[in-house]
Motif scaffolding. Structure first.
Motif, PDB file in Angstrom:
ATOM      1  N   SER B 163       0.845  -1.189   0.000  1.00  0.00           N
ATOM      2  CA  SER B 163       0.000   0.000   0.000  1.00  0.00           C
ATOM      3  C   SER B 163       0.883   1.242   0.000  1.00  0.00           C
ATOM      4  O   SER B 163       2.098   1.148   0.212  1.00  0.00           O
ATOM      5  CB  SER B 163      -0.875  -0.008   1.236  1.00  0.00           C
ATOM      6  OG  SER B 163      -0.068   0.217   2.380  1.00  0.00           O
ATOM      7  N   GLY B 164       0.275   2.398  -0.242  1.00  0.00           N
ATOM      8  CA  GLY B 164       1.037   3.652  -0.272  1.00  0.00           C
ATOM      9  C   GLY B 164       1.820   3.876   1.009  1.00  0.00           C
ATOM     10  O   GLY B 164       3.005   4.211   0.982  1.00  0.00           O
ATOM     11  N   GLY B 165       1.146   3.661   2.153  1.00  0.00           N
ATOM     12  CA  GLY B 165       1.820   3.855   3.434  1.00  0.00           C
ATOM     13  C   GLY B 165       2.987   2.905   3.595  1.00  0.00           C
ATOM     14  O   GLY B 165       4.064   3.287   4.061  1.00  0.00           O
ATOM     15  N   GLN B 166       2.772   1.658   3.169  1.00  0.00           N
ATOM     16  CA  GLN B 166       3.860   0.671   3.266  1.00  0.00           C
ATOM     17  C   GLN B 166       5.019   1.053   2.352  1.00  0.00           C
ATOM     18  O   GLN B 166       6.177   0.946   2.728  1.00  0.00           O
ATOM     19  CB  GLN B 166       3.322  -0.710   2.897  1.00  0.00           C
ATOM     20  CG  GLN B 166       2.443  -1.303   3.987  1.00  0.00           C
ATOM     21  CD  GLN B 166       1.747  -2.572   3.537  1.00  0.00           C
ATOM     22  OE1 GLN B 166       1.518  -2.756   2.335  1.00  0.00           O
ATOM     23  NE2 GLN B 166       1.409  -3.426   4.489  1.00  0.00           N
ATOM     24  N   GLN B 167       4.663   1.542   1.142  1.00  0.00           N
ATOM     25  CA  GLN B 167       5.723   1.952   0.212  1.00  0.00           C
ATOM     26  C   GLN B 167       6.556   3.075   0.814  1.00  0.00           C
ATOM     27  O   GLN B 167       7.777   3.085   0.714  1.00  0.00           O
ATOM     28  CB  GLN B 167       5.126   2.419  -1.121  1.00  0.00           C
ATOM     29  CG  GLN B 167       4.580   1.289  -1.964  1.00  0.00           C
ATOM     30  CD  GLN B 167       4.201   1.762  -3.352  1.00  0.00           C
ATOM     31  OE1 GLN B 167       4.960   2.463  -4.009  1.00  0.00           O
ATOM     32  NE2 GLN B 167       3.021   1.389  -3.791  1.00  0.00           N
ATOM     33  N   ASN B 191       1.097  11.921  -0.544  1.00  0.00           N
ATOM     34  CA  ASN B 191       0.288  10.972  -1.313  1.00  0.00           C
ATOM     35  C   ASN B 191      -0.473   9.989  -0.426  1.00  0.00           C
ATOM     36  O   ASN B 191      -0.874   8.933  -0.889  1.00  0.00           O
ATOM     37  CB  ASN B 191       1.191  10.174  -2.261  1.00  0.00           C
ATOM     38  CG  ASN B 191       1.615  10.997  -3.458  1.00  0.00           C
ATOM     39  OD1 ASN B 191       1.257  12.166  -3.552  1.00  0.00           O
ATOM     40  ND2 ASN B 191       2.358  10.390  -4.362  1.00  0.00           N
ATOM     41  N   LEU B 192      -0.613  10.333   0.851  1.00  0.00           N
ATOM     42  CA  LEU B 192      -1.183   9.336   1.768  1.00  0.00           C
ATOM     43  C   LEU B 192      -2.467   9.846   2.407  1.00  0.00           C
ATOM     44  O   LEU B 192      -2.699  11.054   2.521  1.00  0.00           O
ATOM     45  CB  LEU B 192      -0.169   9.010   2.873  1.00  0.00           C
ATOM     46  CG  LEU B 192       1.178   8.461   2.403  1.00  0.00           C
ATOM     47  CD1 LEU B 192       2.127   8.324   3.572  1.00  0.00           C
ATOM     48  CD2 LEU B 192       1.004   7.129   1.697  1.00  0.00           C
ATOM     49  N   ASP B 193      -3.321   8.899   2.854  1.00  0.00           N
ATOM     50  CA  ASP B 193      -4.537   9.312   3.576  1.00  0.00           C
ATOM     51  C   ASP B 193      -4.168   9.650   5.025  1.00  0.00           C
ATOM     52  O   ASP B 193      -3.068   9.370   5.491  1.00  0.00           O
ATOM     53  CB  ASP B 193      -5.598   8.229   3.490  1.00  0.00           C
ATOM     54  CG  ASP B 193      -5.143   6.929   4.119  1.00  0.00           C
ATOM     55  OD1 ASP B 193      -4.572   6.968   5.223  1.00  0.00           O
ATOM     56  OD2 ASP B 193      -5.334   5.869   3.482  1.00  0.00           O
ATOM     57  N   SER B 194      -5.119  10.228   5.775  1.00  0.00           N
ATOM     58  CA  SER B 194      -4.748  10.830   7.065  1.00  0.00           C
ATOM     59  C   SER B 194      -4.222   9.816   8.080  1.00  0.00           C
ATOM     60  O   SER B 194      -3.280  10.100   8.808  1.00  0.00           O
ATOM     61  CB  SER B 194      -5.911  11.632   7.652  1.00  0.00           C
ATOM     62  OG  SER B 194      -7.134  11.168   7.147  1.00  0.00           O
ATOM     63  N   ALA B 195      -4.802   8.601   8.088  1.00  0.00           N
ATOM     64  CA  ALA B 195      -4.319   7.608   9.053  1.00  0.00           C
ATOM     65  C   ALA B 195      -2.854   7.260   8.773  1.00  0.00           C
ATOM     66  O   ALA B 195      -2.025   7.198   9.682  1.00  0.00           O
ATOM     67  CB  ALA B 195      -5.183   6.362   8.984  1.00  0.00           C
ATOM     68  N   MET B 201       4.401  10.113  10.168  1.00  0.00           N
ATOM     69  CA  MET B 201       4.962  11.196  10.980  1.00  0.00           C
ATOM     70  C   MET B 201       5.457  10.670  12.315  1.00  0.00           C
ATOM     71  O   MET B 201       6.507  11.059  12.799  1.00  0.00           O
ATOM     72  CB  MET B 201       3.920  12.306  11.199  1.00  0.00           C
ATOM     73  CG  MET B 201       3.592  13.114   9.960  1.00  0.00           C
ATOM     74  SD  MET B 201       5.023  13.553   8.961  1.00  0.00           S
ATOM     75  CE  MET B 201       5.941  14.521  10.127  1.00  0.00           C
ATOM     76  N   GLU B 202       4.722   9.727  12.896  1.00  0.00           N
ATOM     77  CA  GLU B 202       5.157   9.165  14.183  1.00  0.00           C
ATOM     78  C   GLU B 202       6.467   8.404  14.017  1.00  0.00           C
ATOM     79  O   GLU B 202       7.347   8.453  14.873  1.00  0.00           O
ATOM     80  CB  GLU B 202       4.059   8.287  14.771  1.00  0.00           C
ATOM     81  CG  GLU B 202       2.992   9.145  15.449  1.00  0.00           C
ATOM     82  CD  GLU B 202       1.776   8.361  15.895  1.00  0.00           C
ATOM     83  OE1 GLU B 202       1.678   7.160  15.542  1.00  0.00           O
ATOM     84  OE2 GLU B 202       0.925   8.965  16.584  1.00  0.00           O
TER      85      GLU B 202
END
Lengths: 401, 244
Positions: B163-167, B191-195, B201-202
């Motif tokens: 997924s985008g977050g994983q990428q 390019n990511l959704d808020s979650a 960021m964390e």
């Protein structure tokens, strides 16, 4: 680093397997064509050499009549026994020699008949022409000296006159003479210039002269030279000797000729060699086209992977490392194409040589050359795209869509 | 082969730890000439200390991207000086700057920029290849970096299967596998959704606090900028707030 780059390139080639294969195809066909042409040509050259060799190794044939072709051709007087003796005595470097007399006639067994060459020969003939006796025996000294009508037949004559039967001990009729078959020649096959070397009946020269020709003429003398290098010197000696014996004035045309089989072989193989060269040259052009194909695809690939190049530059790749990577990719493509091409060319030429019944000769030099050449094609045609990649500005490359 | 530039001309083993990691001295960057001249950076002075987490904000054309490229040693000033770990980048050629990036800087991009059809592990190993790390150690370190971003179970997946977050987490792993002193992130959450934004960021905050990596992040979202310890705002090629 080079190793890691190589692994990366192989991965890249595998990622786009179909595209890589199509890119390689150009080189593969080019290399394949070169290999096939050269291998087939090599086979043809060897075939010519061995065929001419089969006529008789290092052989000279002395015949009456001027060598010149055409209507002016003079029929010289036939040789006599003392001519042959003089050659044997005075010319150095001869390994074996045989006077011959020949007649093209029909031989008959029962109700079978067969037109063939009947040749009267000496013992030396077998050695000069490279005939071997497969079955039976050669002429005895007594038979040779007394002119007993015995003969040794070639395979073609045997197949036509004695189909499926044992010829030895049978009699064949040559003109009015009944001849006892004492031997069968081992097959030599087709000669280089056509002509079936197995379509012969050999008998002792004395018997031929007395019973068939009815004179003591000798139509040709076959010589085998000891050393291939000395062929032309022996030829010159024979020519000088015969010119003297036949009283030919200096400057006058010889009324006899000496044919050198080596010369014929050389001419024929040089013809095949130049054909091979020509075809190889045409094939090399397709290699060039293959190289352009690689350049084309590598240019597309560099454009496609602009962001990748930007990323690599950003994480610290040097321009030279990017250059190396794309260059190695091009070389890998070209070399894989080359290897496939070598296999393709060898199998193609194997099939061709089998169907043309030529010898299949792999020339390691050509294979190594094709391999090196495809690597060179990769470097030459890969350099421009690789340089394009290496010169990308990382900021712009990263922004590229 | 170019040599890695040293702050003191090669005598010591690296710069003094009190020198700022990034120091701009009256940096100007001018694109084009005459009529079409654009002053992307107009005499910027800026210092970023080791261990900081700096967010850079500004509208498009404010000069923040130019500043980012310059901090990342991808670009050089037209005039003024940029000292990276005490080394004046203006004096360096392209290869020397590449070596600085290779050894001290990790990049995270908005578009992830993972290599296509390449596994997460291979992507993370890439910077180590350029650092001539032997294959075994490379794999060990790449797995460790993937573990740090919580993706060790996806090491064998190609980017298309992530997924985008994983990428983006793979991209972060790639940036930190070399243990850089500076992590540069160009709109990493763009390019990511808020979650996923919060996740990334964390992770960046964690890297900054627990691993002492200096983070400089460009963003146009104020709530992302708040994760940082300081926010620098650019406008018209100048810093208008956040400078010390």
């Amino acid at each position: 680093m080079l190793w890691a780059t190589l692994i990366m390139s192989l991965r890249e080639v595998r990622k786009n397997a179909l595209r890589s294969f199509l890119t390689m195809l150009g080189i593969m066909i080019g290399v394949g064509a070169v290999i096939a042409m050269v291998t087939i040509g090599e086979g043809a050259t060897q075939k010519v050499r061995s065929d001419v060799g089969a006529l008789g190794e290092n052989m000279l044939v002395v015949s009456p009549g001027a060598a010149r072709r055409g209507p002016e051709r003079t029929a010289g007087n036939p040789f006599q026994k003392d001519d042959v003796e003089a050659i044997e005595r005075e010319v150095t470097g001869i390994k074996a020699l045989s006077p011959t007399a020949q007649s093209n006639t029909t031989v008959v067994v029962g109700n079978q008949n067969w037109p063939t060459s009947v040749i009267g020969v000496d013992e030396g003939y077998f050695e000069v022409r490279g005939y071997k006796i497969e079955m039976g025996r050669s002429f005895s000294e007594v038979e040779a000296a007394s002119g007993t009508p015995v003969c040794i037949i070639g395979k073609t004559v045997r197949d036509n006159l004695f189909p499926g039967a044992m010829p030895m001990g049978q009699r064949i009729r040559v003109k009015q003479v009944s001849c006892l078959v004492v031997g069968l020649l081992a097959s030599k096959g087709q000669a280089a210039m056509g002509g079936d070397q197995d379509d012969v009946v050999l008998m002792p020269l004395r018997a031929f002269q007395r019973r068939i020709a009815g004179n003591n003429n000798i139509s040709s003398v076959y010589l085998q030279v000891e050393d291939a290098q000395a062929t032309s010197s022996v030829q010159a000696q024979v020519e000088d000797l015969l010119r003297e014996r036949r009283r030919i004035q200096p400057g006058a045309v010889d009324d006899f000729n000496v044919r050198n089989m080596q010369e014929i072989a050389d001419t024929m193989s040089s013809v095949t060699a130049s054909m091979t060269g020509l075809l190889g040259g045409i094939a090399a052009v397709s290699l060039l086209v293959g190289g352009i194909g690689i350049m084309n695809i590598m240019l597309v690939s560099v454009t496609e992977r602009t962001r990748e190049v930007g990323t690599r530059l950003a994480i610290g790749a040097l321009a030279s490392e990017v250059l190396l990577q794309f260059l190695v990719e091009a070389v890998v493509l070209a070399l894989l194409g080359g290897i496939l091409g070598i296999l393709f060319g060898l199998s193609l030429s194997y099939a061709a040589t089998q169907s043309l019944s030529l010898p299949f000769v792999i020339s390691p030099g050509t294979v190594a050359g094709a391999f090196a050449f495809s690597a060179a094609v990769g470097v030459i045609f890969g350099y421009l795209p690789a340089r394009k990649a290496a010169r990308l500005n990382p900021i712009e490359a990263l922004r590229h869509e | 082969m170019a040599e890695l530039p040293r702050a003191d001309g090669g005598a010591g083993d690296g710069p003094d730890h009190r020198t700022p990691i990034v120091e701009f001295r009256r940096v100007e960057k001018i694109y084009g000439e005459g009529e079409s001249e654009v002053r992307a950076l107009d005499g910027v002075d800026m210092r970023i200390e080791r261990g900081e987490f700096v967010s850079i904000m500004g509208s498009s054309g404010s000069g923040k991207s130019t500043a980012m490229n310059m901090i990342g040693c991808l670009d050089v000033p037209t005039s003024g000086a940029y000292l990276f770990r005490g080394v004046n980048v203006c004096d360096l050629d392209q290869d020397q700057r590449a070596l600085l990036r290779r050894h001290f800087i990790g990049f995270v991009f908005q578009g992830f920029n993972l290599l296509a059809r390449t596994t997460a592990l291979e992507n993370v190993e890439l910077p180590l290849i350029y650092r001539r790390v032997p294959a075994e150690e490379r794999k060990r370190r790449a797995l460790k970096a993937l573990d740090l971003v919580g993706l060790s179970s996806r090491a064998g997946h190609t980017s298309a299967k992530l997924s985008g977050g994983q990428q983006q987490r793979v991209a972060i792993a790639r940036a930190l596998v070399t243990e850089p002193s500076l992590l540069l992130a160009d709109e990493p959450t763009g390019n990511l959704d808020s979650a996923r934004k919060v996740e990334i960021m964390e992770l960046m905050v964690q890297l900054n606090r627990e691993h002492g990596i200096t983070v400089v992040m460009v963003t146009h979202e104020p709530d992302m900028a708040e994760y940082g310890t300081r926010t620098i705002v650019f406008r018209d090629g100048k810093i208008i707030s956040g400078n010390r």
